[in-house]
Scaffold this motif. Structure first.
Motif, PDB file in Angstrom:
ATOM      1  N   GLU A 312     -16.164  -3.833 -15.192  1.00  0.00           N
ATOM      2  CA  GLU A 312     -15.931  -3.125 -16.394  1.00  0.00           C
ATOM      3  C   GLU A 312     -14.909  -2.043 -15.642  1.00  0.00           C
ATOM      4  N   THR A 316     -11.919  -0.578 -18.434  1.00  0.00           N
ATOM      5  CA  THR A 316     -11.768   0.568 -19.375  1.00  0.00           C
ATOM      6  C   THR A 316     -10.194   1.040 -18.943  1.00  0.00           C
ATOM      7  N   HIS A 320      -7.314   2.586 -20.767  1.00  0.00           N
ATOM      8  CA  HIS A 320      -6.600   4.135 -21.078  1.00  0.00           C
ATOM      9  C   HIS A 320      -4.965   4.335 -20.581  1.00  0.00           C
ATOM     10  N   ALA A 326     -10.941   5.984 -23.844  1.00  0.00           N
ATOM     11  CA  ALA A 326     -11.367   5.233 -22.962  1.00  0.00           C
ATOM     12  C   ALA A 326     -12.276   5.827 -21.982  1.00  0.00           C
ATOM     13  N   TYR A 328     -15.901   4.941 -18.659  1.00  0.00           N
ATOM     14  CA  TYR A 328     -16.911   4.273 -17.861  1.00  0.00           C
ATOM     15  C   TYR A 328     -17.802   4.946 -17.887  1.00  0.00           C
TER      16      TYR A 328
END
Length: 422
Positions: A312, A316, A320, A326, A328
């Protein structure tokens, strides 16, 4: 004073349109690093001039399969993700077997080994973690091996000769996997865990009891509340002594008591460090040109040691880097695995808090256990052993915080849709 040679493979790189491309150095070539590179090259192919440096001699491989490799169920080739041709086809210069030893932030240089450097405009640190060795006597004896990478698997298999006695220290996920792999090789294996139940972070007592039984059915001896005092031997491992005075013969000791984030490289470079390399929601470190993800990163006070959060974070960061918005925000951890062939799933809270209700289905004879934890009609935790068919629904409900609805559907499974009448 060392003399460094500028790596001319990464000067001012230019794309096909003549525009200067930013030079990106990715430090580390594990699962998190590869996921980032895959997503980045999908989102903005050719935008960056990329070099990826890995300390291990192999390109990124699937660490989740190390237990299967140890037990002889698969060969090393089955652990591979991408061939070298994939890196070449995506314009990624891959350097293996040569760790980055220094980051020169002032000049934007990554020093590889003793003599070569890579210039960078941006850097991603995906350097993972290091296995912990207990601070007890004898941990440096030959025959004490960690269980973390392909080299460890090879060392364990060399030591696990016929009639050898192996002891695995650590009843977490990796410890169970190491013990199961050794048992599949026919090795006399004992698993030691200092806590009163296996996988105490993921399982409650009853679920952990079923897992313990499954391990014992595979011929693995499991000792709980077992505090290691020392490993002993004349020149190599011969026995392990517990704090209560019990002495266990051993030819091999596998250490699997956890990991700590690899922070030395970042710390020497002057980046902000907590337990891990401190990052914000964009995975940015205290230097805006340098980012970190995976097991080496600390986000909002948490360091994750699992693949899902690392993926994840990688997703992210790739968004970016491609110019998208984006962030996290953290990961709700869930564990889904097979322990000695027994399916296990855990998510959210494990032990029942005072303000939650537990709904339990238990059939020890069938090796079946299901526990749902509800707070104000919302699912906050789930533990399944033996049948994990509803794991996806539980994971979604825990993450979303939506009302759980009919709990019977989660406990017994949703009824199959009936065919429409003709």
């Amino acid at each position: 004073m060392s003399t460094y040679l500028l790596d001319t493979a990464m000067p001012e790189a230019r794309g096909t349109d003549g525009e200067t491309r930013e030079r990106l150095v990715v430090v580390g070539n594990g699962m998190a690093s590869l996921r980032f590179l895959e997503r980045l090259t999908e989102a903005c192919p050719g935008r960056y001039d990329i070099a990826c440096v890995g300390a291990e001699p192999q390109a990124a491989y699937n660490r989740v399969l190390l237990s299967s490799l140890l037990g002889g169920e698969i060969d090393e080739a089955a652990t591979a993700f991408r061939g070298l041709d994939w890196y070449e086809a995506h314009g990624i210069r891959l350097i293996t077997g040569a760790p980055v030893t220094t980051i020169d932030r002032e000049n934007g240089l990554a020093i590889v080994g003793e003599t070569h450097i890579l210039p960078f405009d941006k850097m991603v640190l995906a350097i993972g973690s290091q296995p912990i060795r207990l601070p007890k006597p004898g941990m440096d004896l030959p025959g004490v091996i960690t269980f973390r990478d392909l080299a460890d698997v090879a060392a364990i298999r060399r030591a696990a000769v016929q009639h050898a006695k192996a002891i695995v220290i650590g009843g977490g996920l990796l410890g169970l996997e190491a013990a199961a792999g050794l048992a599949r090789l026919g090795i006399d294996t004992t698993l030691l865990h200092v806590m009163d139940r296996l996988m105490e972070r993921q399982l409650d007592h009853e679920a952990a009891g079923l897992v313990k039984r499954a391990m014992e059915e595979r011929g693995i001896k499991v000792l709980l509340g077992a505090d290691t005092a020392a490993v002993e031997g004349d020149g190599r491992v011969e026995r392990l002594r517990l704090a209560d005075g019990t002495v266990l013969p051993a030819d091999l000791v596998v250490m699997s008591v956890g990991v700590r984030p690899s922070v030395a490289l970042a710390q020497e470079a002057g980046l902000a460090i907590g337990r891990g390399i401190l990052v914000d929601d964009a995975m940015t470190t205290s230097d805006p040109r340098i980012f970190a993800l995976g097991e080496c990163a600390e986000h909002r006070g948490l360091v994750y040691g699992l693949v899902e959060p690392a993926y994840e974070q990688a997703d992210t960061l790739a968004r970016h880097f491609s110019g998208q918005q984006a962030a996290y925000l953290g990961t709700h951890l869930a564990t889904s695995l097979k322990v000695s062939g027994l399916p296990v799933f855990s998510a959210g809270i494990v032990d029942t808090p005072a303000d939650a209700e537990a709904v339990i289905l238990s059939d020890p004879g069938a090796g079946l256990y299901r526990k749902l934890l509800l707070r104000d009609g919302r699912l906050v935790g789930a533990v399944f052993v033996g049948d994990i068919a509803e794991q996806a629904a539980c994971k979604t409900l825990i993450r979303s915080g939506e009302p759980a609805g009919d709990v019977d559907d989660l406990m017994f499974g949703r009824p199959a849709p009936q065919p429409l009448a003709a």
